[in-house]
Design a protein around this motif. Structure first.
Motif, PDB file in Angstrom:
ATOM      1  N   VAL A 141     -21.477  -9.725   7.337  1.00  0.00           N
ATOM      2  CA  VAL A 141     -21.347  -9.148   5.999  1.00  0.00           C
ATOM      3  C   VAL A 141     -22.353  -9.830   5.085  1.00  0.00           C
ATOM      4  O   VAL A 141     -22.318 -11.050   4.913  1.00  0.00           O
ATOM      5  CB  VAL A 141     -19.920  -9.334   5.421  1.00  0.00           C
ATOM      6  N   ILE A 142     -23.248  -9.036   4.504  1.00  0.00           N
ATOM      7  CA  ILE A 142     -24.226  -9.547   3.543  1.00  0.00           C
ATOM      8  C   ILE A 142     -23.795  -9.097   2.152  1.00  0.00           C
ATOM      9  O   ILE A 142     -23.678  -7.901   1.885  1.00  0.00           O
ATOM     10  CB  ILE A 142     -25.643  -9.029   3.840  1.00  0.00           C
ATOM     11  N   GLY A 143     -23.573 -10.062   1.261  1.00  0.00           N
ATOM     12  CA  GLY A 143     -23.133  -9.750  -0.100  1.00  0.00           C
ATOM     13  C   GLY A 143     -21.637  -9.863  -0.217  1.00  0.00           C
ATOM     14  O   GLY A 143     -20.901  -8.993   0.255  1.00  0.00           O
ATOM     15  N   LEU A 144     -21.156 -10.952  -0.824  1.00  0.00           N
ATOM     16  CA  LEU A 144     -19.717 -11.225  -0.858  1.00  0.00           C
ATOM     17  C   LEU A 144     -19.115 -11.019  -2.238  1.00  0.00           C
ATOM     18  O   LEU A 144     -18.154 -11.697  -2.617  1.00  0.00           O
ATOM     19  CB  LEU A 144     -19.445 -12.634  -0.359  1.00  0.00           C
ATOM     20  N   SER A 145     -19.685 -10.049  -3.003  1.00  0.00           N
ATOM     21  CA  SER A 145     -18.965  -9.552  -4.179  1.00  0.00           C
ATOM     22  C   SER A 145     -18.150  -8.356  -3.709  1.00  0.00           C
ATOM     23  O   SER A 145     -16.966  -8.480  -3.422  1.00  0.00           O
ATOM     24  CB  SER A 145     -19.936  -9.176  -5.293  1.00  0.00           C
ATOM     25  N   CYS A 236     -25.374  -6.085  -0.410  1.00  0.00           N
ATOM     26  CA  CYS A 236     -26.093  -6.986  -1.315  1.00  0.00           C
ATOM     27  C   CYS A 236     -26.820  -6.211  -2.415  1.00  0.00           C
ATOM     28  O   CYS A 236     -26.987  -4.994  -2.335  1.00  0.00           O
ATOM     29  CB  CYS A 236     -27.078  -7.856  -0.542  1.00  0.00           C
ATOM     30  N   ASP A 237     -27.271  -6.931  -3.436  1.00  0.00           N
ATOM     31  CA  ASP A 237     -27.984  -6.317  -4.560  1.00  0.00           C
ATOM     32  C   ASP A 237     -29.488  -6.219  -4.316  1.00  0.00           C
ATOM     33  O   ASP A 237     -30.146  -5.345  -4.874  1.00  0.00           O
ATOM     34  CB  ASP A 237     -27.748  -7.130  -5.840  1.00  0.00           C
ATOM     35  N   GLY A 238     -30.027  -7.135  -3.533  1.00  0.00           N
ATOM     36  CA  GLY A 238     -31.478  -7.206  -3.365  1.00  0.00           C
ATOM     37  C   GLY A 238     -32.019  -6.088  -2.491  1.00  0.00           C
ATOM     38  O   GLY A 238     -31.640  -5.955  -1.318  1.00  0.00           O
ATOM     39  N   ILE A 239     -32.926  -5.296  -3.033  1.00  0.00           N
ATOM     40  CA  ILE A 239     -33.492  -4.181  -2.264  1.00  0.00           C
ATOM     41  C   ILE A 239     -34.294  -4.695  -1.077  1.00  0.00           C
ATOM     42  O   ILE A 239     -34.300  -4.088  -0.003  1.00  0.00           O
ATOM     43  CB  ILE A 239     -34.367  -3.292  -3.177  1.00  0.00           C
ATOM     44  N   ASP A 240     -34.979  -5.843  -1.247  1.00  0.00           N
ATOM     45  CA  ASP A 240     -35.742  -6.407  -0.140  1.00  0.00           C
ATOM     46  C   ASP A 240     -34.843  -6.716   1.051  1.00  0.00           C
ATOM     47  O   ASP A 240     -35.197  -6.432   2.209  1.00  0.00           O
ATOM     48  CB  ASP A 240     -36.494  -7.656  -0.585  1.00  0.00           C
ATOM     49  N   ASN A 326     -29.455  -3.112 -19.889  1.00  0.00           N
ATOM     50  CA  ASN A 326     -30.322  -3.899 -20.788  1.00  0.00           C
ATOM     51  C   ASN A 326     -30.277  -3.426 -22.237  1.00  0.00           C
ATOM     52  O   ASN A 326     -31.109  -3.840 -23.052  1.00  0.00           O
ATOM     53  CB  ASN A 326     -31.775  -3.932 -20.277  1.00  0.00           C
ATOM     54  N   LYS A 327     -29.323  -2.541 -22.540  1.00  0.00           N
ATOM     55  CA  LYS A 327     -29.102  -2.129 -23.930  1.00  0.00           C
ATOM     56  C   LYS A 327     -27.760  -2.694 -24.405  1.00  0.00           C
ATOM     57  O   LYS A 327     -27.716  -3.509 -25.314  1.00  0.00           O
ATOM     58  CB  LYS A 327     -29.102  -0.597 -24.046  1.00  0.00           C
ATOM     59  N   THR A 328     -26.685  -2.253 -23.746  1.00  0.00           N
ATOM     60  CA  THR A 328     -25.356  -2.769 -24.100  1.00  0.00           C
ATOM     61  C   THR A 328     -24.689  -3.512 -22.948  1.00  0.00           C
ATOM     62  O   THR A 328     -23.663  -4.156 -23.140  1.00  0.00           O
ATOM     63  CB  THR A 328     -24.434  -1.618 -24.548  1.00  0.00           C
ATOM     64  N   ILE A 329     -25.242  -3.400 -21.730  1.00  0.00           N
ATOM     65  CA  ILE A 329     -24.730  -4.153 -20.575  1.00  0.00           C
ATOM     66  C   ILE A 329     -25.906  -4.767 -19.826  1.00  0.00           C
ATOM     67  O   ILE A 329     -27.042  -4.262 -19.900  1.00  0.00           O
ATOM     68  CB  ILE A 329     -23.904  -3.262 -19.611  1.00  0.00           C
ATOM     69  N   ASN A 330     -25.634  -5.855 -19.095  1.00  0.00           N
ATOM     70  CA  ASN A 330     -26.732  -6.551 -18.406  1.00  0.00           C
ATOM     71  C   ASN A 330     -26.542  -6.643 -16.905  1.00  0.00           C
ATOM     72  O   ASN A 330     -27.291  -7.352 -16.221  1.00  0.00           O
ATOM     73  CB  ASN A 330     -26.909  -7.965 -18.975  1.00  0.00           C
ATOM     74  N   ALA A 331     -25.531  -5.954 -16.357  1.00  0.00           N
ATOM     75  CA  ALA A 331     -25.286  -6.016 -14.914  1.00  0.00           C
ATOM     76  C   ALA A 331     -24.643  -4.715 -14.454  1.00  0.00           C
ATOM     77  O   ALA A 331     -24.084  -3.962 -15.254  1.00  0.00           O
ATOM     78  CB  ALA A 331     -24.375  -7.200 -14.589  1.00  0.00           C
ATOM     79  N   TRP A 332     -24.732  -4.463 -13.119  1.00  0.00           N
ATOM     80  CA  TRP A 332     -24.165  -3.245 -12.566  1.00  0.00           C
ATOM     81  C   TRP A 332     -22.653  -3.245 -12.746  1.00  0.00           C
ATOM     82  O   TRP A 332     -21.977  -4.209 -12.395  1.00  0.00           O
ATOM     83  CB  TRP A 332     -24.476  -3.142 -11.064  1.00  0.00           C
ATOM     84  N   PRO A 333     -22.079  -2.172 -13.260  1.00  0.00           N
ATOM     85  CA  PRO A 333     -20.622  -2.102 -13.412  1.00  0.00           C
ATOM     86  C   PRO A 333     -19.937  -1.804 -12.076  1.00  0.00           C
ATOM     87  O   PRO A 333     -20.420  -0.987 -11.291  1.00  0.00           O
ATOM     88  CB  PRO A 333     -20.421  -0.952 -14.403  1.00  0.00           C
ATOM     89  N   GLN A 334     -18.853  -2.490 -11.821  1.00  0.00           N
ATOM     90  CA  GLN A 334     -18.054  -2.274 -10.619  1.00  0.00           C
ATOM     91  C   GLN A 334     -16.587  -2.468 -10.982  1.00  0.00           C
ATOM     92  O   GLN A 334     -16.261  -3.369 -11.751  1.00  0.00           O
ATOM     93  CB  GLN A 334     -18.441  -3.277  -9.517  1.00  0.00           C
TER      94      GLN A 334
END
Length: 373
Positions: A141-145, A236-240, A326-334
């Motif tokens: 499992v990659i990405g533990l959020s 995970c979040d990283g596209i790479d 980047n206007k009213t939020i700074n991260a992906w909503p989940q």
């Protein structure tokens, strides 16, 4: 699990001196003299040690599944418990498990009895034969959020016998809208925290953490250390990393499962059955330089993610959220509900892949807005 007394003593010393990154419990079978000496040393050394001994309760419960056909309603269970104990004293039966991060020492049935009892209420939704087959499987499992719910559900259902967990990130207060963590966990590595939760649920599951996340240097180890993983769950979040991990999965013939926690979208890529299959169902250029994909701005990520996920099919609320980045939020909503749903969907899918009940690749939606309105 340590193989000899010297290795076990070293592990104990490390756990006592620096428990901060420890995520593997220690095992003491005190009918063994070496283990008994270390067990006594532990009790002498650890201040505020908390001991939990409910072995009799476990033995009584185990009797009920072990002697099912011999028991009648109201039967005294103690004679059957005594039969299991044999010549061994109750405190010597099974195994004592020490959790260094919480200073808890817990008396448990040993592995075979523990697994049989803990999974007994899976039967026959998972047959005994399937249970044994799944014990031989390993999932990465990659990405533990989002992946935390998946990893813990995989462990809870015991869909595998081993897990590789990778995440470089640490717990933050804003993660607690969707992660099953406590305020005391802030600052702890996400993979380590998930591994600890799993160890407290089932100490016999083998877990290996990659606290640096996935890098070019450890990608092979993540897939291959102690035997090749059977499924990759990518969250995970990283596209790479999304791209590089899929390319490696295809190279090794490892299927990939991904949940996006929006509209219940689930991706399956059967690289084990389709070795020439394009990653992400052919939606992106595989020749992109993954090194140049590191550190992208949110705007740059959205362009690529739009190709991967087809932005025309995301929920209206997610579309609005992306417009507010980047206007009213700074991260992906989940949302927690979506993340927990993902844990269920991915666990069910992984189990059925490992049991050869699913053979296809594809993209699927379990959208509550469509199902319930």
């Amino acid at each position: 699990m340590e193989k000899n007394a010297t290795a076990k003593e070293s592990a104990l010393l490390q756990a006592l001196s620096d428990p901060g990154h420890v995520y593997k419990p220690l095992f003491f079978r005190i009918y063994n003299d070496d283990d008994k000496q270390l067990f006594l040393k532990l009790q002498e050394t650890v201040k505020d040690l908390v001991i939990y001994d409910q072995i009799l309760s476990q033995l009584r419960e185990y009797v009920k599944i072990c002697y099912l056909t011999k028991l009648k309603p109201g039967d005294d269970l103690q004679p059957f418990v005594n039969e299991l104990l044999g010549n061994r004293r109750q405190e010597e039966y099974g195994v004592w498990v020490y959790y260094p991060w919480s200073k808890r020492l817990v008396h448990l049935l040993d592995e075979e009895e523990f697994v049989a009892l803990r999974t007994s209420r899976n039967t026959y939704k998972i047959t005994p034969e399937e249970r044994e087959l799944l014990r031989s499987k390993k999932i990465g499992v990659i990405g533990l959020s989002v992946g935390q719910s998946i990893a813990i559900t995989l462990a809870m259902e015991r869909v595998c016998g081993a897990l590789h967990l990778a995440d470089f990130d640490t717990i933050e207060l804003s993660n607690m809208n969707r992660l099953n963590v406590g305020v005391q966990d802030i600052g702890l590595n996400k993979a380590v925290l998930a591994a600890r939760r799993i160890a407290e649920l089932d100490p016999f599951l083998e877990v290996l953490c990659f606290e640096e996340g996935i890098t070019a240097q450890n990608l092979d180890a993540f897939f291959l250390e102690n035997g090749k993983i059977d499924i990759l769950v990518e969250e995970c979040d990283g596209i790479d990393v999304k791209i590089s991990s899929r390319l490696k999965a295809r190279e090794l013939g490892v299927p990939v499962v991904m949940d996006t926690n929006d509209r219940g979208m689930l991706d399956i890529e059967r690289f084990d059955l389709e070795p020439d299959r394009a990653i992400f169902h052919g939606s992106i250029d595989e020749g992109m330089n993954t090194e140049k994909l590191k550190g992208l701005t949110n705007e740059e990520k959205i362009i690529i993610l739009g190709k991967i996920f087809d932005l025309s099919k995301i929920s209206d609320r997610m579309k609005r959220s992306l417009g507010e980045m980047n206007k009213t939020i700074n991260a992906w909503p989940q949302l927690a509900s979506s993340v927990v749903l993902g844990g269920a969907m991915v666990t069910d899918t992984c189990r059925r892949i490992l049991l050869s009940e699913i053979h296809s690749s594809g993209r699927y939606y379990i959208d509550f807005n469509d199902l319930i309105n």
